[in-house]
Design a protein around this motif. Structure first.
Motif, PDB file in Angstrom:
ATOM      1  N   LYS A  62      55.798  30.109  41.663  1.00  0.00           N
ATOM      2  CA  LYS A  62      55.149  30.252  40.894  1.00  0.00           C
ATOM      3  C   LYS A  62      56.319  31.348  40.170  1.00  0.00           C
ATOM      4  O   LYS A  62      56.386  32.590  40.812  1.00  0.00           O
ATOM      5  N   ASN A  98      54.774  26.133  35.730  1.00  0.00           N
ATOM      6  CA  ASN A  98      55.272  27.388  36.904  1.00  0.00           C
ATOM      7  C   ASN A  98      56.349  28.592  36.258  1.00  0.00           C
ATOM      8  O   ASN A  98      56.083  29.287  36.848  1.00  0.00           O
ATOM      9  N   ASN A 100      56.680  31.674  33.859  1.00  0.00           N
ATOM     10  CA  ASN A 100      55.897  32.573  33.348  1.00  0.00           C
ATOM     11  C   ASN A 100      56.828  33.666  31.986  1.00  0.00           C
ATOM     12  O   ASN A 100      57.770  34.074  33.171  1.00  0.00           O
ATOM     13  N   ARG A 115      47.217  37.922  27.409  1.00  0.00           N
ATOM     14  CA  ARG A 115      47.288  37.146  27.509  1.00  0.00           C
ATOM     15  C   ARG A 115      47.662  37.226  29.091  1.00  0.00           C
ATOM     16  O   ARG A 115      47.515  36.888  30.076  1.00  0.00           O
ATOM     17  N   GLU A 117      49.126  39.574  30.616  1.00  0.00           N
ATOM     18  CA  GLU A 117      48.229  40.167  31.708  1.00  0.00           C
ATOM     19  C   GLU A 117      47.157  39.581  32.972  1.00  0.00           C
ATOM     20  O   GLU A 117      47.083  39.245  33.788  1.00  0.00           O
ATOM     21  N   LYS A 118      46.488  38.678  31.866  1.00  0.00           N
ATOM     22  CA  LYS A 118      45.496  37.684  32.597  1.00  0.00           C
ATOM     23  C   LYS A 118      46.574  36.187  33.653  1.00  0.00           C
ATOM     24  O   LYS A 118      45.854  35.742  34.652  1.00  0.00           O
ATOM     25  N   VAL A 119      47.489  35.886  33.065  1.00  0.00           N
ATOM     26  CA  VAL A 119      48.391  34.875  33.234  1.00  0.00           C
ATOM     27  C   VAL A 119      48.556  35.249  35.163  1.00  0.00           C
ATOM     28  O   VAL A 119      48.519  34.876  36.169  1.00  0.00           O
ATOM     29  N   GLU A 121      47.450  37.693  36.756  1.00  0.00           N
ATOM     30  CA  GLU A 121      45.772  38.025  37.399  1.00  0.00           C
ATOM     31  C   GLU A 121      46.110  36.489  37.800  1.00  0.00           C
ATOM     32  O   GLU A 121      45.460  36.257  38.896  1.00  0.00           O
ATOM     33  N   SER A 122      45.074  35.719  36.892  1.00  0.00           N
ATOM     34  CA  SER A 122      44.877  34.274  36.808  1.00  0.00           C
ATOM     35  C   SER A 122      46.030  33.290  38.648  1.00  0.00           C
ATOM     36  O   SER A 122      45.356  32.517  39.053  1.00  0.00           O
ATOM     37  N   LEU A 123      47.282  34.122  38.937  1.00  0.00           N
ATOM     38  CA  LEU A 123      47.537  33.565  40.002  1.00  0.00           C
ATOM     39  C   LEU A 123      47.756  34.366  41.291  1.00  0.00           C
ATOM     40  O   LEU A 123      48.143  33.920  41.838  1.00  0.00           O
ATOM     41  N   GLY A 124      47.240  35.635  40.696  1.00  0.00           N
ATOM     42  CA  GLY A 124      46.786  36.303  42.175  1.00  0.00           C
ATOM     43  C   GLY A 124      47.063  37.224  42.442  1.00  0.00           C
ATOM     44  O   GLY A 124      47.443  37.873  43.783  1.00  0.00           O
TER      45      GLY A 124
END
Ligand code: GLP
Length: 241
Positions: A62, A98, A100, A115, A117-119, A121-124
């Protein structure tokens, strides 16, 4: 911080590509933080070459890119998305889902930055973040400022950055004046950070950033505080150290 001194641009590109490859081999679903600019081009070439030989697999990788110009769409050949497609993504087996990159066409800065920052975060979070360095010490597009901007934000580019980047555009008037960029906090949260630097023109800023005080006026200086930061730089870029 760790400094790896290499002979020249080729040597820098190969060693940096090796570090990224090692990450991908050890963790095939790594989150790679990627950068644009001319410095990483050689290392992207190496990754493509090794992918071609069957040594690297991007199927589960990713990516999150550092920054994008505000106002440029993916099909604009000066956008960072276009750059990444051209130099890496179109040449390897990465799943487009995958990939971004901040959306430069979204004029709602607050929504776009949140949006992004959330992406991440959501990828860990980012496993390894690649960086270049601007002549004024910027990383991503975090320009010299009075305070560190922590999160993804919209930034007004400085005259020196516009000047430095005009070589890629037909005319200086076509260089966008703003960009979306990961913040200093976003970058510093990456588990590992690797910076590449090459050539005499980078020598003064490399010295200032890594032997001088830690200050938002030289954004890259903050990397001195990161627990796993590696600078891979050639002899010319390190000539003033
Ligand atoms: C741009 C990018 C940076 C990059 C810098 C240096 O401003 N936003 O991420 O590090 O250019 O570019 P170059 O490698 O071409 O010197």
């Amino acid at each position: 911080m760790r400094i790896i001194k290499v002979r020249d641009y080729q040597d820098m590109s190969r060693k940096a590509a090796n570090v990224i490859s090692a990450q991908m081999i050890l963790k095939p679903d790594s989150v790679l933080g990627l950068a644009t600019g001319s410095t990483p081009l050689g290392l992207y070439e190496k990754l493509v070459e090794w992918y071609g030989k069957g040594d690297l697999d991007f199927a589960q990788v990713k990516t999150v890119n550092l920054d994008e110009y505000v106002g440029l769409s993916a099909d604009n050949d000066q956008s960072y998305r276009y750059f990444m497609n051209k130099n890496l993504f179109s040449k390897v087996n990465i799943d487009p889902k995958n990939v971004n990159i901040p959306d430069g066409t979204n004029q709602d800065a607050e929504a776009e930055c949140e949006r992004y920052e959330k992406v991440i975060e959501s990828l860990g979070g980012i496993d390894i973040q690649l960086l270049g360095i601007g002549n004024n010490g910027h990383i991503g597009f975090n320009e010299p400022a009075e305070t560190f901007m922590m999160k993804t934000h919209r930034v007004d580019l400085t005259e020196s950055t516009i000047e430095a980047n005009k070589r890629f555009f037909e005319d200086v008037s076509m260089v966008p004046r703003q960009a979306y960029t990961m913040g200093i906090g976003t970058i510093m949260k990456a588990k590992k950070i690797v910076m590449v630097a090459s050539g005499k023109t980078k020598a003064p800023i490399i010295k200032e950033a890594f032997t001088g005080e830690i200050t938002p006026r030289v954004p890259a200086s903050v990397l001195q505080l990161h627990q796993d930061f590696t600078l891979i730089a050639d002899e010319e870029a390190l000539s003033l150290m």
